[in-house]
Design an enzyme around this catalytic site. Structure first.
Site, short mmCIF file in Angstrom:
data_model
loop_
_atom_site.label_atom_id
_atom_site.label_comp_id
_atom_site.label_asym_id
_atom_site.label_seq_id
_atom_site.Cartn_x
_atom_site.Cartn_y
_atom_site.Cartn_z
N ASN A 211 -58.36 -70.78 62.25
CA ASN A 211 -56.95 -70.38 62.13
C ASN A 211 -56.40 -70.18 63.53
O ASN A 211 -56.38 -69.11 64.07
CB ASN A 211 -56.77 -69.13 61.27
CG ASN A 211 -57.57 -67.96 61.78
OD1 ASN A 211 -58.40 -68.12 62.68
ND2 ASN A 211 -57.34 -66.80 61.23
N CYS A 212 -55.98 -71.26 64.11
CA CYS A 212 -55.52 -71.20 65.48
C CYS A 212 -54.35 -72.15 65.67
O CYS A 212 -54.43 -73.32 65.35
CB CYS A 212 -56.64 -71.59 66.44
SG CYS A 212 -56.12 -71.60 68.16
N GLY A 213 -53.24 -71.63 66.15
CA GLY A 213 -52.11 -72.49 66.46
C GLY A 213 -51.88 -72.48 67.95
O GLY A 213 -50.94 -73.07 68.46
#
Lengths: 375, 216
Positions: A93-95
């Site tokens: 979960n990385c933007g």
């Protein structure tokens, strides 16, 4: 996101695992709304049996679903270390720009549950073959074609391909033994670690809060990225072209000449009615439609007429409708196909739309004309 | 620039070197007007970029983020609900579709309608792609200049574009509503005239069945 859930997740995974021998299916993961990448086809085999969930707070449902469908086991990357060559895919979960590239760099297919896109120092490793983002539960589906899977499956071939591709581009993915191992990478991550349940509960609260903030920031960032992308690729080019056109028209005096010709037509309702009818003629409207190119140019030219006073402002509104009677007439079959219409519907619908325009396009001008009193 | 132009005109009047002056004059005239043309175009470009882009960029960012937060699923439910009645089918439904999915994906919401209403819905939705750019430019950011072209002219007169934008938006809603109904009637007429009444009755039954099975 409790410990309990994690345990149930593992049980489910193990349950599916027993069936692995008989039934292993490929899974297609597509990008969700605002996501990046054409999608990944994932499959487990004898060696690759783990789906790594590096999301914090237990196993992410998306990781669990991929694991269930491929017959692999979902593991929490924050608590466990898995050798790279046993990983089917990593769910992150990385933007942002840091963690996003870690797994693609190692040649591991990466599924981002946030709308991330290639960026940051590891951007060059984040390729279409290895990365997909904004993935929710609905984006994970059982793959129908096994043919695709053979090519895109995350078997050794993929990472080898990425390696040779990397060498070509000069950057190069280092050979496997030089790359950071899973444990080394895991050590750099803020791990709760196996320090007991109390500690886990506390970290889960922080992770949950952090996730919420992260999700918010990432969504905004993705929106900004989408906007700048659109500005650079569509809006600015159009502005450049429109400016050139306006410059020529203004400087050469064509604008005034056009004004003399157009203003008698465009500044009385009947002239506008005539324009709206002509552009809506069934044999003209599909030709005038594409990309609204003509409507946009005419709109800009009409605007220049308003600016020099050749066209009264109160005719701006009916003009907007008069020059646009053909809107979308070029796109009817495609638009209907997007709505999953049957061929019979396209057959009756296309002429219905085109004929309808001959009535509604002049009508729109009349309504707009009536509505523009008092402007 | 003007000085140059004046010089260019004066040059041929000098008695000596008339030919060279003439030739030079032509070149000077060409040079002046060549660069002048692009200077004019450049200033138009600056006007457009400084006048429209800054607000547009932050507005687009905000709206893209908002649509992500609201989520497609919620809007999908609202759209399905709107599809049931003729009043909302050609007013609220196409507007919601455009605001959520933008041009051209908005037309994919046609899949929630029986076959006989799909052309009318498409016609209605596609006719709103330019009025929508007045307040929600993100919904059709590739085709801004139908509205911005006209609005730019009004701005250059020193008038506010808001009253015009509001009327364009509202009249747009009325027009797509009328257009939807007219196209729906014409589609029904075309079905009858091409002898496809049976086929479409069949489609309607399939649609009802699909809906019933979805509920079950």
């Amino acid at each position: 996101m409790t410990d309990h859930e994690t345990t149930t997740g593992r049980e489910t995974a193990t349950g599916t695992d027993t069936a692995t021998g008989t039934e292993t299916s490929t899974v297609f993961v597509r990008a969700g709304a605002g996501g990046w990448g054409p999608g990944l086809t994932l499959r487990s085999d004898e060696q690759r049996t783990k789906v790594l969930s590096v999301t914090g707070g237990g196993i992410h449902p998306v990781a669990q679903k991929i694991a269930d469908l491929t017959g692999a086991e979902a593991v929490d990357g924050f608590n466990t270390t898995v050798p790279d060559d046993e990983v089917v895919a990593a769910v992150i979960n990385c933007g942002g720009t840091a963690r996003i590239g870690v797994y693609p760099r190692k040649g591991i297919p990466t599924v981002d549950v946030y709308p991330g896109a290639p960026g940051g120092p590891l951007a060059k490793y984040i390729t279409e073959e290895l990365f997909v983002s904004a993935v929710g539960m609905n984006e994970v589906t059982r793959s129908t074609s096994d043919g695709d899977a053979a090519g895109a499956a995350p078997a050794g071939g993929t990472s080898d391909g990425a390696m040779s591709g990397g060498r070509d581009s000069g950057g190069g993915v280092p050979p496997r033994d030089e790359r950071p191992s899973a444990s080394a990478v895991a050590a750099t991550l803020p791990v709760g670690g196996p320090l007991g349940k109390a500690f886990n509960a506390v970290t889960n609260v922080f992770v949950g809060f952090g996730s919420a903030v992260g999700s918010f920031v990432n969504t905004m960032l993705a929106a900004g990225r989408q906007t700048i992308d659109l500005t650079l690729k569509t809006i600015l080019p159009f502005m450049a072209y429109v400016s050139l056109l306006l410059g020529i028209v203004m400087y050469t005096g064509v604008a005034e000449w056009m004004g003399q010709v157009l203003s008698p037509i465009a500044s009385n309702p009947f002239g506008l009615l005539a324009i709206s009818f002509v552009v809506a003629l069934p044999f003209l409207s599909p030709v005038l439609g594409p990309g609204a190119a003509i409507a946009q140019v005419v709109g800009t030219l009409m605007g220049s007429q308003i600016a020099i006073g050749a066209l009264p402002v109160q005719y701006a509104l009916p003009t907007l409708f008069a020059i646009n009677g053909q809107v979308g007439c070029d796109f009817v079959p495609v638009g209907l196909a997007l709505g999953e219409a049957k061929p019979e519907t396209v057959a009756v619908g296309t002429p219905a739309v085109l004929i309808s325009r001959m009535i509604t396009s002049p009508l729109a001008v009349v309504i707009a004309w009536a509505a523009s009193f008092g402007l | 620039m003007q000085v140059l132009a004046v010089m260019a005109q004066q040059q041929p009047a000098q008695p000596e070197g008339e030919t060279s002056g003439g030739v030079l004059g032509v070149f000077e005239w060409l040079g002046t007007h060549f660069i002048g043309l692009f200077e004019e175009a450049g200033s138009q470009f600056v006007d457009l970029v400084t006048g429209i882009l800054p607000t547009l960029i932050v507005l687009l960012t905000f709206m893209y983020a908002l649509t992500t937060f609201v989520g497609e699923e919620r809007v999908t439910r609202a759209v399905q609900w709107c599809g049931r009645w003729w009043i909302t089918r050609y007013s609220v439904m196409p507007i919601l579709a455009l605001l959520m999915l933008t041009n051209p994906m908005a037309y994919s919401f046609g899949r929630f309608l029986p076959e006989r209403y799909k052309p009318a819905f498409y016609d209605s939705a596609v006719s709103f792609v330019h009025p929508v750019t007045t307040f929600f430019p993100y919904a059709n950011a590739g085709e801004l200049f139908v509205w911005f072209g006209i609005a730019n002219g009004v701005t250059q007169l020193g008038e506010s574009t808001v009253p015009l934008a509001l009327r364009y938006f509202l009249v747009g809603i009325l027009v797509i509503f009328i257009r939807g109904i007219v196209t729906e009637k014409l589609t029904a007429f075309m079905i009858k005239r091409t002898g496809r009444s049976e086929v479409f009755a069949d489609f309607d039954r399939q649609f009802e069945q699909a809906k019933a099975s979805e509920k079950a």
